[in-house]
Design a protein around this motif. Structure first.
Motif, mmCIF file in Angstrom:
data_model
loop_
_atom_site.group_PDB
_atom_site.id
_atom_site.type_symbol
_atom_site.label_atom_id
_atom_site.label_comp_id
_atom_site.label_asym_id
_atom_site.label_seq_id
_atom_site.Cartn_x
_atom_site.Cartn_y
_atom_site.Cartn_z
ATOM 1 N N ILE A 1 0.837 -1.206 0.000
ATOM 2 C CA ILE A 1 0.000 0.000 0.000
ATOM 3 C C ILE A 1 0.875 1.260 0.000
ATOM 4 N N CYS A 2 0.611 2.128 -0.972
ATOM 5 C CA CYS A 2 1.366 3.378 -1.075
ATOM 6 C C CYS A 2 0.431 4.572 -1.199
ATOM 7 N N THR A 3 -0.856 4.307 -1.274
ATOM 8 C CA THR A 3 -1.822 5.394 -1.292
ATOM 9 C C THR A 3 -3.088 4.884 -0.606
ATOM 10 N N ALA A 4 -3.995 5.791 -0.298
ATOM 11 C CA ALA A 4 -5.229 5.420 0.369
ATOM 12 C C ALA A 4 -6.381 6.128 -0.339
ATOM 13 N N GLN A 5 -7.443 6.412 0.396
ATOM 14 C CA GLN A 5 -8.568 7.181 -0.150
ATOM 15 C C GLN A 5 -8.805 8.357 0.785
ATOM 16 N N ALA A 6 -7.744 9.149 1.002
ATOM 17 C CA ALA A 6 -7.789 10.189 2.028
ATOM 18 C C ALA A 6 -8.934 11.178 1.821
ATOM 19 N N LEU A 7 -9.100 11.694 0.613
ATOM 20 C CA LEU A 7 -10.142 12.697 0.378
ATOM 21 C C LEU A 7 -11.517 12.146 0.734
ATOM 22 N N LEU A 8 -11.769 10.886 0.388
ATOM 23 C CA LEU A 8 -13.074 10.284 0.661
ATOM 24 C C LEU A 8 -13.234 9.978 2.142
ATOM 25 N N ALA A 9 -12.134 9.592 2.799
ATOM 26 C CA ALA A 9 -12.176 9.392 4.248
ATOM 27 C C ALA A 9 -12.443 10.720 4.960
#
Length: 957
Positions: free
Chosen positions: A330-338
């Protein structure tokens, strides 16, 4: 001359330097033209001989007209399909001030905590929401989607299992099909057996290491698993639960009945369906697993002044350190949606969320009672929001009548599923009843809905009715008026540096313009309101858009076809390697398991290879940073019988177009392997060369880099893969919606086309840039990078360059020599904040360095401002080297300087407040203040607090 035919070009808005500025920069570099610079930079043997075959570029107005016509082809029916996706009401204050706000969507991942306190707080809020609802101690700051979160849970529990001989993951047959699909994909490389069997004690055999349950189940039923979980734990078997976050407002939290891991999707908290995404998955677990949890964790610590501060803890980029031994890629997430989901919880608060959940449940009960009164059998005796009616041979007539009323239900062999959501109204229930009544030859008026309302009984077992509290922190109980909510959102936004403030010169991460016109259609209901499993004749707008993007990206990459399922670059790596694996298996060569990876590679490369079941063999790089061709050849020949692939980044991770790349690809092919190209640096290729031309077989594209999807504070991203013709049959398929052929690998993410709604952004970028614009963008990115290199190389050593002394689109500044006087690269990164800049990539790919990438979107004045800042910092270092200032009490060691520190009555530092806060004149007119002083990283890792602490708790910590 008449201007009647004049049309403004979008490329002139996207590319930063004006024509006169381009000439100045070329003059500074000593070349006569942009083409001359490109000839000095990109090896002739890989240069494309023809222009990209793309449609003519559209202006911004024309594009919006075109995409509006495409949107009209989508039929947005009322969706009751469920299966993990639900229609929502996104509060306007969140849509306007977060979702549509570049102050939130152009932020980078919060690696530089001091200028990221706003999004860190919003993500900490998200973790608190998840922890509270699931009843578990620790949660991360989001994952890509529910299915991949479940797969991460499986692998974490597999790695931590007590019985190392156990290799079976017991899966309930009542889970979402897309989740099962992804679990099976992930299980194969590790030899994990997915056993689908009823969840009962009889099936807890010795070879089982963990069990997986859906709660509520995929069919909507609600079951008490307390005794099962206790029985599993008695046998050292752990339990992973996929839970519906909204339902947990009414249902007992899984952590309270013993779950070890709870995963799910926060989409119901105000995030549109978007034909499948992006949505923030969640992952919660017990404190005992805090060192094993995948992804990012936001934690509480203090700053240099002793104040409250936040930062990413523990798992931050661990794959770069552990590489092929990493537990996740994992190198990215869904930060904006979180962040959106967390603001949804803040805005509604605990009572508001409970009211929404109760209303959903009550409308489901009303629908249940009404339709049963018509003579239908409802199969679920317990449920939260989902009903199942046995309609037998009436299913075709019911489906036809539902479509006549623009309703989508879930159909499964004579069973009709109806999932109620937040948008459902009393009037909607009347329409549903009307449809069912007509099929029975009755009329809606035969059912008196109003009279049924007061006679509704509970659909949740009394033992599973939630009694524990949640969202008790003041943050979730203070901002329920829109005015207060607006101010809270803005107060956090003000703490974060984004592309609204200045360039973010991150090497390998390509922080370029996310144009407003590209972003606008994402918020349209005709794109946001579509369920990913909607009937095909309702999704032709999306399919036109996806097919056009497939055609355009295939042309750009030189490949035969794209798959859009991967939700991130790292997931694209994994998907590409699994496609290669399937290709070898189809040829009877499943034994090919050796993956060659250069020592300089991005850390996700070896992590992804390991996840795909491959053994990593590292290839040396020479003193110039290039792949050592002789070492590569020797290892390719040595492992020829088992060679699976080479993973290579091009231009290299060091920012150089390696002259030997075609030879490298040939060596791999000659020894039976395939070439996987990491598309992280595609921004230096588009229109000049391509992975297909160079000789690669598969390549992922970071659409959140090269193709303008914004980084959103750490996600969303997209990592579609392009493949050569021989690999097309093996592209990922999907259990629910067929997107590949019979030989396609099983799904790599939950939705058939990944985060489909944000594909609009890349579609807009390519459509408005056209062939000429895209090629000019690439040339400008190379120009901007070489201009920075030329301005800085007499102040900082530049580690690597091409044969003619040129860099590609990025370069590495060597800061290791400053350690002699106690100055670390981190000190430079923090001091840059005082100058109003985010640091370049720190200590990657070489420890003690800065990797700089300006992109094509920055103008010469902005490039100069950045260079002036780094030159000024170099002079500050020189003062330390000369002994003119103290090695511990200086502007670099004390950086960043907050406004509170600068205006404090007490100032006992060896330099002036003026030097601390306003080292260059431009700052007096436009100063961005870090909201906290330097963050204490080690303190936070020693005492991990990953949910919103009370003042008392923080003081004790």
């Amino acid at each position: 001359m008449s201007n009647v035919y004049y049309q403004e070009k979008f490329q002139d808005r996207h590319n930063g330097p004006r024509a006169a500025q381009v000439e100045e920069m070329l003059g500074f570099l000593g070349v006569g033209s942009l083409e001359e610079l490109i000839e000095q930079t990109v090896p002739a043997q890989i240069r494309s001989k023809k222009a990209l075959n793309l449609p003519d570029a559209l202006g911004e107005v024309a594009y919006l007209e075109k995409v509006a016509q495409i949107a009209e082809k989508n039929k947005v029916f009322k969706s009751y399909i469920g299966q993990g996706y639900y229609d929502v009401i996104l509060p306007g204050v969140i849509q306007r001030n977060v979702f549509e706000n570049p102050g939130w969507y152009t932020q980078y991942t919060p690696y530089q905590a001091e200028i990221a306190q706003g999004r860190l707080q919003a993500l900490l809020n998200f973790q608190t929401v998840v922890s509270d609802f699931t009843g578990l101690e620790i949660a991360n700051a989001s994952l890509l989607d529910e299915a991949t979160a479940a797969a991460e849970g499986m692998f974490m529990l597999y790695s931590a299992r007590k019985n190392k001989d156990a290799n079976t993951f017991l899966v309930s047959p009542n889970v979402y099909p897309q989740t099962l699909d992804v679990l099976q994909t992930r299980a194969v490389p590790f030899g994990v057996e997915i056993r689908i069997a009823d969840i009962n004690e009889a099936n807890l055999s010795e070879d089982v290491f963990a069990a997986f349950i859906q709660y509520p189940a995929a069919d909507g039923t609600v079951t008490d698993y307390k005794n099962f979980t206790a029985a599993a734990h008695a046998k050292n078997i752990t339990v992973c639960v996929a839970a519906d976050l909204m339902s947990l407002a009414l249902l007992t939290a899984p952590g309270e009945w013993g779950a070890d891991v709870v995963v799910g999707n926060s989409q119901r908290f105000g995030v549109p369906m978007g034909f499948g995404g992006p949505h923030a998955a969640f992952f919660a677990t017990k404190d005992a697993y805090k060192r094993n949890i995948p992804g990012r964790i936001i934690g509480v610590t203090s700053d240099a002044n002793g104040g409250y501060a936040l930062r990413m803890a523990l798992q931050t980029r661990e794959q770069h350190i552990r590489r092929d031994k990493a537990s996740s890629n994992i190198c990215t997430a869904q930060a904006l949606l979180a962040i959106m989901a967390s603001f949804y919880a803040v805005y509604h608060g605990p009572q508001g969320i409970k009211n929404i959940a109760s209303r959903i449940n009550d409308l489901a009960k009303l629908t249940d009672k009404a339709i049963q009164s018509l003579g239908y059998e409802q199969l679920n005796s317990t449920y939260f929001d989902t009903l199942r009616f046995n309609v037998g041979n009436e299913v075709d007539g019911l489906k036809s009548e539902a479509l006549n009323h623009e309703l989508n239900f879930y159909y499964d062999q004579g069973i009709v599923g109806i999932s109620i959501d937040e948008t459902t109204t009393f009037a909607d229930v009347q329409t549903i009843v009307k449809v069912f009544a007509k099929v029975k030859g009755k009329h809606q008026s035969d059912v008196e809905l109003e009279s049924l309302v007061d006679s509704l009984s509970s659909s949740i077992p009394s033992d599973l009715e939630r009694t524990s509290s949640y969202l008790t922190h003041p943050i979730f109980n203070s901002y329920h008026s829109e005015h207060e909510m607006l101010r809270y959102i803005k107060s956090l936004e003000a703490k974060d540096l984004s592309l609204c403030h200045s360039m973010i010169p991150l090497g390998s991460c390509t922080m370029k313009l996310n144009a407003t016109t590209e972003m606008v259609p994402v918020t349209w209901a005709r794109f946001g309101g579509l369920h990913p499993f909607a009937p095909a004749d309702q999704t032709s707008g999306y399919m036109q858009l996806i097919n056009e993007l497939d055609e355009w990206l295939s042309e750009i990459t030189g490949f035969a076809k794209m798959s859009f399922q991967s939700n991130s670059g790292a997931q694209g790596e994994y998907a590409g390697l699994m496609v290669i694996r399937a290709y070898h298996e189809s040829r009877g060569e499943a034994h090919r398991n050796i993956c060659l990876i250069p020592a300089s590679a991005h850390g996700t490369n070896p992590a992804s290879a390991s996840m795909a079941g491959l053994k990593v063999v590292v290839v040396k790089t020479d003193e110039r940073g290039n792949i050592d061709v002789e070492d590569l050849k020797a290892k390719a020949i040595e492992h020829a019988a088992n060679l699976n692939s080479l993973m290579v980044t091009y231009p290299s991770t060091h920012g150089v177009f390696e002259e030997t790349i075609i030879e490298i690809c040939n060596i791999i092919h000659e020894n039976g392997g395939q070439v996987y190209m990491d598309g992280a640096n595609m921004n230096a290729q588009v229109g000049l060369t391509s992975p297909g031309l160079i000789g690669a077989d598969v390549c992922h594209l970071n659409l959140h880099k090269t193709f303008c999807i914004p980084h959103g504070g750490g996600g969303p991203g997209m990592g579609p893969i392009g493949v050569a013709a021989h690999l097309v049959p093996f592209l990922p398929n999907h259990k629910v919606v067929e997107v590949s052929g019979p030989e396609g690998i099983s799904a790599v993410s939950a939705a058939p086309f990944g985060s489909a709604s944000i594909l609009l952004i890349s579609h807009g970028y390519i459509a408005m840039m056209g062939s000429e614009g895209l090629t000019t963008a690439t040339k400008t990115a190379i120009l901007n990078a070489n201009y920075i290199k030329a301005r800085l190389e007499s102040h900082y050593p530049v580690l690597y360059a091409g044969a003619n002394g040129r860099c590609a689109h990025e370069m590495i500044l060597d800061c290791r020599g400053f350690k002699n006087v106690g100055i670390e690269v981190a000190d430079i990164a923090k001091r840059l904040m005082d100058y109003g800049f985010h640091a370049p990539t720190v200590s990657f790919p070489v420890a003690g360095t800065l990797m700089v990438e300006p992109t094509e979107s920055e103008s010469k004045p902005e490039l100069d401002r950045f260079c002036d800042a780094l030159i000024a910092i170099r002079q500050e270092i020189a003062a330390v080297e000369a002994g003119e200032v103290d090695q511990t009490d200086n502007v670099l060691k004390n950086a960043p300087h907050t406004a509170a520190v600068v205006i404090d009555d007490e100032w006992n530092r060896s330099y002036s407040r003026q030097i601390a806060a306003y080292p260059l004149p431009y700052l007096k007119a436009n100063k961005f203040w870090p909201s906290v002083g330097r963050v204490n990283e080690s303190q936070g890792d020693r005492t991990l607090i990953c949910s919103c602490p009370s003042i008392e708790e923080y003081a004790e910590a």
